[in-house]
Write a protein that holds these residues in place. Sequence first.
Motif, PDB file in Angstrom:
ATOM      1  N   LEU A 167     -66.367 -30.695 -32.311  1.00  0.00           N
ATOM      2  CA  LEU A 167     -65.445 -31.639 -31.441  1.00  0.00           C
ATOM      3  C   LEU A 167     -66.242 -32.217 -30.214  1.00  0.00           C
ATOM      4  O   LEU A 167     -67.122 -31.568 -29.846  1.00  0.00           O
ATOM      5  N   ARG A 168     -65.805 -33.333 -29.805  1.00  0.00           N
ATOM      6  CA  ARG A 168     -66.424 -34.092 -28.628  1.00  0.00           C
ATOM      7  C   ARG A 168     -66.763 -32.881 -27.520  1.00  0.00           C
ATOM      8  O   ARG A 168     -67.521 -33.017 -26.952  1.00  0.00           O
ATOM      9  N   TYR A 169     -65.559 -32.368 -27.332  1.00  0.00           N
ATOM     10  CA  TYR A 169     -65.807 -31.140 -26.074  1.00  0.00           C
ATOM     11  C   TYR A 169     -64.564 -30.223 -26.349  1.00  0.00           C
ATOM     12  O   TYR A 169     -63.548 -30.500 -27.432  1.00  0.00           O
ATOM     13  N   GLY A 170     -64.604 -29.075 -25.421  1.00  0.00           N
ATOM     14  CA  GLY A 170     -63.420 -28.360 -25.716  1.00  0.00           C
ATOM     15  C   GLY A 170     -62.261 -28.969 -24.737  1.00  0.00           C
ATOM     16  O   GLY A 170     -61.715 -29.832 -24.746  1.00  0.00           O
ATOM     17  N   GLU A 171     -61.896 -27.717 -24.012  1.00  0.00           N
ATOM     18  CA  GLU A 171     -60.550 -28.161 -23.247  1.00  0.00           C
ATOM     19  C   GLU A 171     -60.704 -29.137 -22.152  1.00  0.00           C
ATOM     20  O   GLU A 171     -59.969 -29.860 -21.918  1.00  0.00           O
ATOM     21  N   HIS A 201     -66.546 -30.408 -19.926  1.00  0.00           N
ATOM     22  CA  HIS A 201     -67.799 -29.946 -19.688  1.00  0.00           C
ATOM     23  C   HIS A 201     -68.049 -28.529 -20.661  1.00  0.00           C
ATOM     24  O   HIS A 201     -68.719 -27.922 -20.423  1.00  0.00           O
ATOM     25  N   GLN A 202     -66.909 -28.400 -21.468  1.00  0.00           N
ATOM     26  CA  GLN A 202     -66.962 -27.130 -22.503  1.00  0.00           C
ATOM     27  C   GLN A 202     -67.353 -27.863 -23.830  1.00  0.00           C
ATOM     28  O   GLN A 202     -66.910 -28.836 -24.219  1.00  0.00           O
ATOM     29  N   LYS A 203     -68.140 -27.173 -24.558  1.00  0.00           N
ATOM     30  CA  LYS A 203     -68.413 -27.429 -26.204  1.00  0.00           C
ATOM     31  C   LYS A 203     -67.238 -26.948 -26.881  1.00  0.00           C
ATOM     32  O   LYS A 203     -66.549 -25.844 -26.508  1.00  0.00           O
ATOM     33  N   GLY A 204     -67.076 -27.706 -27.875  1.00  0.00           N
ATOM     34  CA  GLY A 204     -65.924 -26.893 -28.755  1.00  0.00           C
ATOM     35  C   GLY A 204     -66.086 -27.335 -30.140  1.00  0.00           C
ATOM     36  O   GLY A 204     -66.889 -28.406 -30.615  1.00  0.00           O
ATOM     37  N   ALA A 205     -65.618 -26.583 -31.120  1.00  0.00           N
ATOM     38  CA  ALA A 205     -65.714 -26.587 -32.501  1.00  0.00           C
ATOM     39  C   ALA A 205     -64.414 -26.257 -33.023  1.00  0.00           C
ATOM     40  O   ALA A 205     -63.453 -25.475 -32.470  1.00  0.00           O
ATOM     41  N   PHE A 206     -64.073 -26.935 -34.444  1.00  0.00           N
ATOM     42  CA  PHE A 206     -62.858 -26.437 -35.132  1.00  0.00           C
ATOM     43  C   PHE A 206     -63.342 -25.762 -36.238  1.00  0.00           C
ATOM     44  O   PHE A 206     -64.283 -26.505 -37.158  1.00  0.00           O
ATOM     45  N   TYR A 207     -63.010 -24.559 -36.653  1.00  0.00           N
ATOM     46  CA  TYR A 207     -63.300 -23.716 -37.989  1.00  0.00           C
ATOM     47  C   TYR A 207     -62.004 -23.917 -38.822  1.00  0.00           C
ATOM     48  O   TYR A 207     -60.911 -23.418 -38.469  1.00  0.00           O
ATOM     49  N   ARG A 208     -62.073 -23.878 -39.982  1.00  0.00           N
ATOM     50  CA  ARG A 208     -61.254 -23.808 -40.925  1.00  0.00           C
ATOM     51  C   ARG A 208     -61.047 -22.395 -41.528  1.00  0.00           C
ATOM     52  O   ARG A 208     -62.195 -21.786 -42.049  1.00  0.00           O
ATOM     53  N   SER A 209     -59.834 -21.852 -41.728  1.00  0.00           N
ATOM     54  CA  SER A 209     -59.733 -20.439 -42.432  1.00  0.00           C
ATOM     55  C   SER A 209     -60.264 -20.590 -43.901  1.00  0.00           C
ATOM     56  O   SER A 209     -59.955 -21.500 -44.514  1.00  0.00           O
ATOM     57  N   SER A 245     -58.962 -33.708 -31.055  1.00  0.00           N
ATOM     58  CA  SER A 245     -59.526 -33.122 -29.861  1.00  0.00           C
ATOM     59  C   SER A 245     -59.124 -31.534 -29.899  1.00  0.00           C
ATOM     60  O   SER A 245     -58.363 -31.165 -30.719  1.00  0.00           O
ATOM     61  N   TYR A 246     -59.826 -30.534 -29.195  1.00  0.00           N
ATOM     62  CA  TYR A 246     -59.537 -29.425 -28.876  1.00  0.00           C
ATOM     63  C   TYR A 246     -58.166 -29.099 -28.774  1.00  0.00           C
ATOM     64  O   TYR A 246     -57.260 -28.222 -29.200  1.00  0.00           O
ATOM     65  N   ASN A 247     -57.561 -29.834 -27.515  1.00  0.00           N
ATOM     66  CA  ASN A 247     -56.297 -29.802 -27.277  1.00  0.00           C
ATOM     67  C   ASN A 247     -55.289 -30.409 -28.243  1.00  0.00           C
ATOM     68  O   ASN A 247     -54.109 -29.912 -28.260  1.00  0.00           O
ATOM     69  N   ASN A 248     -55.731 -31.572 -29.079  1.00  0.00           N
ATOM     70  CA  ASN A 248     -54.947 -31.909 -29.927  1.00  0.00           C
ATOM     71  C   ASN A 248     -54.473 -30.818 -31.100  1.00  0.00           C
ATOM     72  O   ASN A 248     -53.334 -30.787 -31.546  1.00  0.00           O
ATOM     73  N   VAL A 249     -55.511 -30.188 -31.543  1.00  0.00           N
ATOM     74  CA  VAL A 249     -55.252 -29.300 -32.504  1.00  0.00           C
ATOM     75  C   VAL A 249     -54.342 -28.007 -31.810  1.00  0.00           C
ATOM     76  O   VAL A 249     -53.471 -27.560 -32.721  1.00  0.00           O
TER      77      VAL A 249
END
Length: 522
Positions: A218-222, A225-233, A253-257
């Motif tokens: 992801l571009r960033y987390g919440e 200044h936070q890094k973010g990623a989305f993992y699929r089950s 985005s993190y918040n969209n998910v």
Amino acid sequence: MAQSSQEIRRALISVSDKTGIDGFAKRLSAAGVEILSTGGTAAALRTAGVTVTDVSSVTNFPEILGGRVKTLHPKIHGGILGKKKDPGHQAEMKTHGITPIDLVCINLYPFEKTVAKAQTTLDEACEQIDIGGPAMVRASAKNFQDVVILVDPADYERILSLIESKSPISRELRQELAAKAFRMTSAYDAAITAYLSGEAKEDFPAIFRPAFTLAQTLRYGENPHQKGAFYRSSDPADRGVGTAVKRWGKELSYNNVLDAHSALALVKEFSGPATVIVKHNNPCGAATGDSLLDTYCKARDTDPVSSFGGVVAMNRPVDGETAREMAKIFLEVVIAPGFSPEALEVLTKKKDIRLLEAPDAFAGGAGEKEILELRSVSGGLLVQTPDRIVMPTRDKISLATKRVPTDSEWEDALFAFTVGKHVRSNSIILVKDRVTVGIGAGQMSRVDSVRLSGMKANRTTQGTVLASDAFFPFRDGIDEAAKLGVAGIVQPGGSIRDKEVFEAADEYGMFMILTGVRHFKH
């Protein structure tokens, strides 16, 4: 230190997923690489015109036990594990007639796909537990400095281009492929563990290793200044935002998910047409009705200010008429079972909207597998079963007041109770005609949540039904509800001051339904 690709003289190929394997093997063979193979893979490669040496001709031992034992032999594992720069290893290999294997291309029996089928028996599942494959993968990955291990067809071209150009295969690339191989075997073992634990009716195993695959950085987390990623089950039964297909729009985005997940979880509760709008991980509007357009308008109008920039979930495919109404305001995400061609034509003109199609999220039935909810904490992981409890039927609920709810009030109580499951504690929900009127979410004091529900109301609160996610510790919450004109309340009960709470409801002529079920959501 890079190792020359010219040292790739012998490859072992044994794959269940044969995607791209014909072309891969042909190009290896054309580069002078000897191909060893087993069973179905060997047959497929020969059909494609590739010269193949059977593993059984190397081991001088046939495949036995219906194919359960094929590669578990010193001449195979010795060829994989032998260190090329270790004189002792080389001497032993020469003594025992073991020839090095330089590249191993493996993928495993489709265990997860097999157990995802409802009719799969335990015996059938066990037959899909690969033994020889993981053993070769792990051996190759352990000896990655001398052996290239390939478990993903996406990596075939990377290695072929180096072999064909006679370029070095770097230590870094070999290590990267080894790490991917160990991730694969780890996820495979986790899937088997989860299945067998479920078969054994084990709620929480002693060691819990859930498996997820990186879907998106992801571009960033919440916050930026936070890094973010989305993992699929990796669990095929875990369907929702992770399995949705993006039909239009920027990356999530993190918040969209998070918001899409929350909206989807609530809208799935309803069988009739329904719309849920979520903002900052709390519903700001929810409605059921006769048409999707009707439910959207009513959900939006619960809180028009908060709906702007919200995330919308619907449990019916979006039609053109509804899409035209949605296009009138800015929305971040719409998630639904599908979109009509007309709806797509309308909504794809909005450059900032994201459209997620998730038909499989609505495909569950009575036998749907229970997916555990996970939440990380410092030093550990909290795990729980999902909150799937439904409101008791009318003949099984307890009524704490003289006043009895009408049929329409009962329907509103059921709707309010359901919405309350998905609102952050302390939560108070006001409902009229199966539409949210006001939502008081996330307050530290329950009486403040009652006040907030009235403050957030965009239309009259007179005659509404109020749902509380937990009991009222004092009668002050009932007093505040009376100021709003609430007709009745649905709540768990269980306070040491229940008697004064019930008496307050009677004083105001309210009905009070006791469910005995608390719905905290932290």
